[in-house]
Design a protein around this motif. Structure first.
Motif, PDB file in Angstrom:
ATOM      1  N   TRP A 132       7.161   8.704  11.522  1.00 55.14           N
ATOM      2  CA  TRP A 132       7.153   9.282  12.872  1.00 55.14           C
ATOM      3  C   TRP A 132       5.740   9.546  13.374  1.00 55.14           C
ATOM      4  O   TRP A 132       5.490   9.532  14.573  1.00 55.14           O
ATOM      5  N   ALA A 133       4.776   9.741  12.453  1.00 53.18           N
ATOM      6  CA  ALA A 133       3.403   9.967  12.891  1.00 53.18           C
ATOM      7  C   ALA A 133       2.804   8.731  13.559  1.00 53.18           C
ATOM      8  O   ALA A 133       1.930   8.849  14.425  1.00 53.18           O
ATOM      9  N   LEU A 134       3.279   7.543  13.191  1.00 56.50           N
ATOM     10  CA  LEU A 134       2.752   6.316  13.767  1.00 56.50           C
ATOM     11  C   LEU A 134       2.989   6.223  15.273  1.00 56.50           C
ATOM     12  O   LEU A 134       2.317   5.451  15.965  1.00 56.50           O
ATOM     13  N   VAL A 135       3.923   6.983  15.794  1.00 58.19           N
ATOM     14  CA  VAL A 135       4.225   6.927  17.222  1.00 58.19           C
ATOM     15  C   VAL A 135       3.393   7.932  18.016  1.00 58.19           C
ATOM     16  O   VAL A 135       3.363   7.886  19.238  1.00 58.19           O
ATOM     17  N   LEU A 136       2.707   8.845  17.338  1.00 59.06           N
ATOM     18  CA  LEU A 136       1.980   9.911  18.027  1.00 59.06           C
ATOM     19  C   LEU A 136       0.922   9.412  19.019  1.00 59.06           C
ATOM     20  O   LEU A 136       0.746  10.028  20.081  1.00 59.06           O
ATOM     21  N   PRO A 137       0.182   8.331  18.747  1.00 60.02           N
ATOM     22  CA  PRO A 137      -0.801   7.876  19.747  1.00 60.02           C
ATOM     23  C   PRO A 137      -0.189   7.533  21.099  1.00 60.02           C
ATOM     24  O   PRO A 137      -0.905   7.507  22.111  1.00 60.02           O
ATOM     25  N   LEU A 138       1.118   7.282  21.134  1.00 57.89           N
ATOM     26  CA  LEU A 138       1.778   7.004  22.403  1.00 57.89           C
ATOM     27  C   LEU A 138       1.687   8.193  23.352  1.00 57.89           C
ATOM     28  O   LEU A 138       1.783   8.029  24.572  1.00 57.89           O
ATOM     29  N   ALA A 139       1.486   9.387  22.809  1.00 50.26           N
ATOM     30  CA  ALA A 139       1.403  10.586  23.632  1.00 50.26           C
ATOM     31  C   ALA A 139       0.031  10.768  24.274  1.00 50.26           C
ATOM     32  O   ALA A 139      -0.151  11.679  25.085  1.00 50.26           O
ATOM     33  N   PRO A 196      18.404  -1.419   5.103  1.00 51.73           N
ATOM     34  CA  PRO A 196      17.666  -2.383   4.296  1.00 51.73           C
ATOM     35  C   PRO A 196      17.060  -1.697   3.068  1.00 51.73           C
ATOM     36  O   PRO A 196      16.597  -0.562   3.150  1.00 51.73           O
ATOM     37  N   PRO A 197      17.047  -2.376   1.932  1.00 53.02           N
ATOM     38  CA  PRO A 197      16.452  -1.783   0.727  1.00 53.02           C
ATOM     39  C   PRO A 197      14.948  -1.717   0.849  1.00 53.02           C
ATOM     40  O   PRO A 197      14.324  -2.525   1.529  1.00 53.02           O
ATOM     41  N   ARG A 198      14.344  -0.747   0.167  1.00 52.92           N
ATOM     42  CA  ARG A 198      12.891  -0.596   0.190  1.00 52.92           C
ATOM     43  C   ARG A 198      12.339  -0.786  -1.216  1.00 52.92           C
ATOM     44  O   ARG A 198      12.908  -0.307  -2.199  1.00 52.92           O
ATOM     45  N   THR A 199      11.192  -1.467  -1.281  1.00 54.31           N
ATOM     46  CA  THR A 199      10.516  -1.698  -2.544  1.00 54.31           C
ATOM     47  C   THR A 199       9.580  -0.534  -2.839  1.00 54.31           C
ATOM     48  O   THR A 199       8.799  -0.127  -1.978  1.00 54.31           O
ATOM     49  N   LYS A 200       9.658  -0.008  -4.043  1.00 55.62           N
ATOM     50  CA  LYS A 200       8.835   1.131  -4.433  1.00 55.62           C
ATOM     51  C   LYS A 200       7.407   0.671  -4.706  1.00 55.62           C
ATOM     52  O   LYS A 200       7.161  -0.244  -5.492  1.00 55.62           O
ATOM     53  N   LEU A 201       6.442   1.321  -4.044  1.00 52.14           N
ATOM     54  CA  LEU A 201       5.022   1.037  -4.283  1.00 52.14           C
ATOM     55  C   LEU A 201       4.385   2.235  -4.970  1.00 52.14           C
ATOM     56  O   LEU A 201       4.481   3.363  -4.472  1.00 52.14           O
ATOM     57  N   LYS A 202       3.709   1.994  -6.082  1.00 47.83           N
ATOM     58  CA  LYS A 202       3.082   3.074  -6.834  1.00 47.83           C
ATOM     59  C   LYS A 202       1.597   2.793  -7.013  1.00 47.83           C
ATOM     60  O   LYS A 202       1.134   1.671  -6.859  1.00 47.83           O
ATOM     61  N   GLY A 203       0.875   3.847  -7.366  1.00 45.00           N
ATOM     62  CA  GLY A 203      -0.541   3.700  -7.697  1.00 45.00           C
ATOM     63  C   GLY A 203      -1.367   3.190  -6.535  1.00 45.00           C
ATOM     64  O   GLY A 203      -1.245   3.649  -5.398  1.00 45.00           O
ATOM     65  N   PHE A 204      -2.221   2.214  -6.830  1.00 51.45           N
ATOM     66  CA  PHE A 204      -3.146   1.695  -5.829  1.00 51.45           C
ATOM     67  C   PHE A 204      -2.416   1.061  -4.648  1.00 51.45           C
ATOM     68  O   PHE A 204      -2.835   1.213  -3.489  1.00 51.45           O
ATOM     69  N   LYS A 205      -1.336   0.332  -4.920  1.00 52.98           N
ATOM     70  CA  LYS A 205      -0.587  -0.301  -3.831  1.00 52.98           C
ATOM     71  C   LYS A 205       0.002   0.743  -2.885  1.00 52.98           C
ATOM     72  O   LYS A 205      -0.008   0.566  -1.659  1.00 52.98           O
ATOM     73  N   GLY A 206       0.518   1.820  -3.454  1.00 48.26           N
ATOM     74  CA  GLY A 206       1.073   2.868  -2.611  1.00 48.26           C
ATOM     75  C   GLY A 206       0.016   3.536  -1.757  1.00 48.26           C
ATOM     76  O   GLY A 206       0.236   3.808  -0.573  1.00 48.26           O
ATOM     77  N   LEU A 207      -1.151   3.801  -2.342  1.00 46.67           N
ATOM     78  CA  LEU A 207      -2.237   4.416  -1.583  1.00 46.67           C
ATOM     79  C   LEU A 207      -2.768   3.470  -0.508  1.00 46.67           C
ATOM     80  O   LEU A 207      -3.149   3.906   0.582  1.00 46.67           O
ATOM     81  N   THR A 208      -2.796   2.168  -0.802  1.00 44.66           N
ATOM     82  CA  THR A 208      -3.244   1.185   0.187  1.00 44.66           C
ATOM     83  C   THR A 208      -2.297   1.154   1.380  1.00 44.66           C
ATOM     84  O   THR A 208      -2.730   1.111   2.549  1.00 44.66           O
ATOM     85  N   ALA A 209      -0.995   1.164   1.095  1.00 46.39           N
ATOM     86  CA  ALA A 209      -0.010   1.183   2.185  1.00 46.39           C
ATOM     87  C   ALA A 209      -0.146   2.453   3.018  1.00 46.39           C
ATOM     88  O   ALA A 209      -0.069   2.408   4.250  1.00 46.39           O
ATOM     89  N   LEU A 210      -0.356   3.583   2.348  1.00 44.36           N
ATOM     90  CA  LEU A 210      -0.527   4.850   3.067  1.00 44.36           C
ATOM     91  C   LEU A 210      -1.765   4.809   3.953  1.00 44.36           C
ATOM     92  O   LEU A 210      -1.741   5.256   5.108  1.00 44.36           O
ATOM     93  N   ALA A 211      -2.868   4.268   3.426  1.00 41.50           N
ATOM     94  CA  ALA A 211      -4.097   4.171   4.218  1.00 41.50           C
ATOM     95  C   ALA A 211      -3.901   3.259   5.422  1.00 41.50           C
ATOM     96  O   ALA A 211      -4.435   3.530   6.511  1.00 41.50           O
ATOM     97  N   ALA A 212      -3.139   2.169   5.233  1.00 43.80           N
ATOM     98  CA  ALA A 212      -2.916   1.216   6.326  1.00 43.80           C
ATOM     99  C   ALA A 212      -2.159   1.841   7.487  1.00 43.80           C
ATOM    100  O   ALA A 212      -2.425   1.525   8.653  1.00 43.80           O
ATOM    101  N   VAL A 213      -1.202   2.729   7.189  1.00 46.17           N
ATOM    102  CA  VAL A 213      -0.429   3.354   8.274  1.00 46.17           C
ATOM    103  C   VAL A 213      -1.088   4.629   8.782  1.00 46.17           C
ATOM    104  O   VAL A 213      -0.796   5.080   9.903  1.00 46.17           O
ATOM    105  N   ALA A 214      -1.980   5.240   7.973  1.00 43.13           N
ATOM    106  CA  ALA A 214      -2.639   6.477   8.405  1.00 43.13           C
ATOM    107  C   ALA A 214      -3.815   6.207   9.335  1.00 43.13           C
ATOM    108  O   ALA A 214      -4.084   7.011  10.244  1.00 43.13           O
ATOM    109  N   ALA A 215      -4.506   5.085   9.154  1.00 42.20           N
ATOM    110  CA  ALA A 215      -5.703   4.793   9.945  1.00 42.20           C
ATOM    111  C   ALA A 215      -5.430   4.749  11.450  1.00 42.20           C
ATOM    112  O   ALA A 215      -6.146   5.391  12.234  1.00 42.20           O
TER     113      ALA A 215
END
Length: 564
Positions: A104-111, A294-313
């Motif tokens: 839901w945070a990804l939509v905040l710039p719309l405001a 839809p099923p979701r693939t679990k991302l752990k460690g570096f991959k999980g942090l990379t995905a988080l950084a990609a959506v947080a930026a």
């Protein structure tokens, strides 16, 4: 069975024909006529000109403005598509730390209105701002000549600002379409040995292409219509050329002629979007599968942090930077919180945006359902015409509507004087209803694009099955289609509400005397060079737009309930 419905029941062994009710077409024509009214008035103004400004415009204005606009369109479309689609896929397909928060945070710039984002980015990346100050402190630089830093006051800089706040259009349309695909389409590819990336590029992305195209077209319309970012950053686009011609050259006719040229550009974009949708309709074999998560693939460690950084930026850039800049300014003017004008502007903004959102989405639903049940070329053409209001800059649309409403009020007043013996005065000109009407015309394409991305995913046999069991067309739409379209309808409501809260140019022209919204209050303070006085109002714009955005995003985050 009546001829009005034109429906033959499946149970009688005959094929189902689509409804062809003349009243439905008449209502759609009436809506399109209202949308075309300010454009017709603008055409009259454009044709009234002598054309004496065209040699100057063709030699000195149009070449630069056209090239700049084309470059801006290309960069913003590529940037928003990349960020929006990638973020939607990561949220839907993978499970990583803070995924639900990011969804839901990804939509905040719309405001954040683009004109506020431009000012905030200008302050944030200024030589004395936190970014360059940190660079000088870390590397020991002292002057601008010691290092290179990108200039925000360029076409790429404007594209960067617009992309940071407009990508949620693509993210929203892409995300709920990825969800609406159900799990079978991806499961089939996975059973054949395809990995997540291949499933995305070979299966999900082609299926979601119409929704992505709809989101990108909405972004491009916002980009073409923008004036605040272009003027603040000194970028000469077609829209800024219209304003310059009108204000600096005092040529309303020349500005109207440029606006008609820009209208042709946007109509071409709409035609490209329609072509992209052609033969691009996909849906599951059974409607009950629409609710499968839809099923979701679990991302752990570096991959999980990379995905988080990609959506947080993108969230930190598009929402965090403006919030930080205006928060600093607002902290210096806390006394403005008890200002009576601020409270009135807030109430006016919320009321205007709420009425506009309900009216606009209702009209969009009617038009799209009319196309769905009629399947006629005239109806499709009428609905396409109803979307052209988004093609005009807010000021030009407001000007055309102001001229049209003044003519309407004068005609009604003349009739009342002649036949009833009294004057009606101005009924619509300079009223809050005029502001609502302008925003409805302006954002009907926005609502239509969001709803259409959902309705095209619903198989047509849902309507046929419901009516074969005795449901009326209206009953079928309310009880069958509406629940399945809940994500698309909520998305449309939020998009229109948020854009109406942020709308500035048409509101300035059409508002009643003494009627301020938050956007016009910020504008008035900025025009008096007291930006800090408008910081509280700017934060209220962001906060007012954030509330429905968060509610929508949290609803979409509940994947298992997203289509109930």
């Amino acid at each position: 069975m009546t001829a009005a419905t034109g429906l033959e029941r499946v149970s009688e062994g005959r094929p189902v024909r689509r409804i062809r009710h003349p009243l439905m077409l008449a209502a759609a024509l009436a809506i399109s006529a209202v949308v075309l009214t300010p454009i017709a008035a603008l055409t009259v103004i454009a044709l009234s000109g002598s054309g004496e400004d065209w040699p100057h415009l063709a030699a000195n204005v149009l070449p630069t403005a056209a090239v700049t606009t084309a470059a801006l369109i290309a960069m913003v479309s590529a940037g928003t598509a990349l960020i929006g689609v990638t973020a939607a896929w990561l949220i839907v397909a993978f499970d990583f730390p803070l995924r639900r928060l990011a969804s839901w945070a990804l939509v905040l710039p719309l405001a954040v209105p683009p004109y506020l984002a431009a000012y905030a980015f200008g302050e944030f990346f200024l030589f004395t701002g936190p970014v360059q100050s940190a660079l000088r402190a870390i590397f020991g630089f002292h002057t601008p000549q010691d290092y290179w830093f990108p200039d925000l006051r360029t076409t790429p800089g404007a594209a960067f600002v617009l992309t940071s706040v407009l990508y949620p259009y693509v993210y929203l349309t892409s995300r709920f379409v990825f969800l609406m695909q159900g799990r079978n389409i991806g499961d089939v590819a996975r059973t054949l040995g395809a990995g997540p990336a291949r499933v995305f590029f070979r299966v999900l992305l082609p299926v979601a292409r119409p929704a992505i195209a709809a989101g990108v077209v909405l972004v491009l319309m916002e980009t073409i219509n923008d004036i605040g970012v272009a003027e603040y950053l000194g970028v000469r686009t077609l829209t800024s050329a219209i304003y310059t011609t009108w204000i600096n050259r005092s040529s309303l006719e020349g500005a109207a002629q440029l606006a008609m040229l820009m209208l042709l550009v946007v109509l071409a974009l709409l035609a490209c979007e329609q072509f992209a949708r052609r033969l691009q309709r996909f849906h599951n074999a059974r409607a009950t599968q629409l609710k499968a998560r839809p099923p979701r693939t679990k991302l752990k460690g570096f991959k999980g942090l990379t995905a988080l950084a990609a959506v947080a930026a993108p969230v930190l850039l598009g929402f965090g930077v403006p919030l930080w800049v205006f928060g600093r300014y607002a902290s210096r003017r806390l006394d403005y919180l008890i200002n009576a004008d601020l409270g009135k502007a807030f109430l006016n903004s919320v009321l205007t945006a709420s009425v506009t959102a309900l009216l606009t989405v209702s009209l969009a639903l009617f038009l799209l359902y009319a196309v769905r049940v009629s399947r006629s070329a005239p109806m499709r053409s009428v609905v396409r015409v109803a979307s052209v209001g988004y093609a005009l800059p807010g000021t030009i649309l407001g000007l055309g509507l102001l001229f049209s409403l003044a003519q309407f009020d004068n005609r009604i007043d003349a009739i009342a004087r002649e036949y009833l013996g009294f004057s009606t005065g101005l009924l619509l000109t300079g009223s809050a209803a005029a502001v609502v009407l302008a925003c409805t015309i302006r954002f009907l394409a926005l609502a239509e694009g969001a709803v259409r991305s959902g309705i095209e995913k619903l198989p047509s046999n849902l309507d046929d099955a419901a009516r074969s069991l005795g449901k009326s067309p209206l009953g079928s739409a309310v009880s069958i289609l509406a629940p399945l379209l809940k994500p698309a309808i909520l998305t449309a409501l939020v998009l229109v509400f948020v854009d109406t809260v942020k709308e500035l140019s048409a509101t300035i022209l059409l508002r009643p005397f003494g009627f301020n919204t938050l956007a016009t209050l910020v504008y008035e303070n900025a025009s008096r060079a007291v930006v800090e006085d408008g910081a509280i109002a700017a934060l209220l714009i962001i906060a007012t737009a954030t509330v429905p955005v968060v509610l929508l995003s949290r609803a979409l985050a509940r994947d298992q309930d997203a289509f109930l």
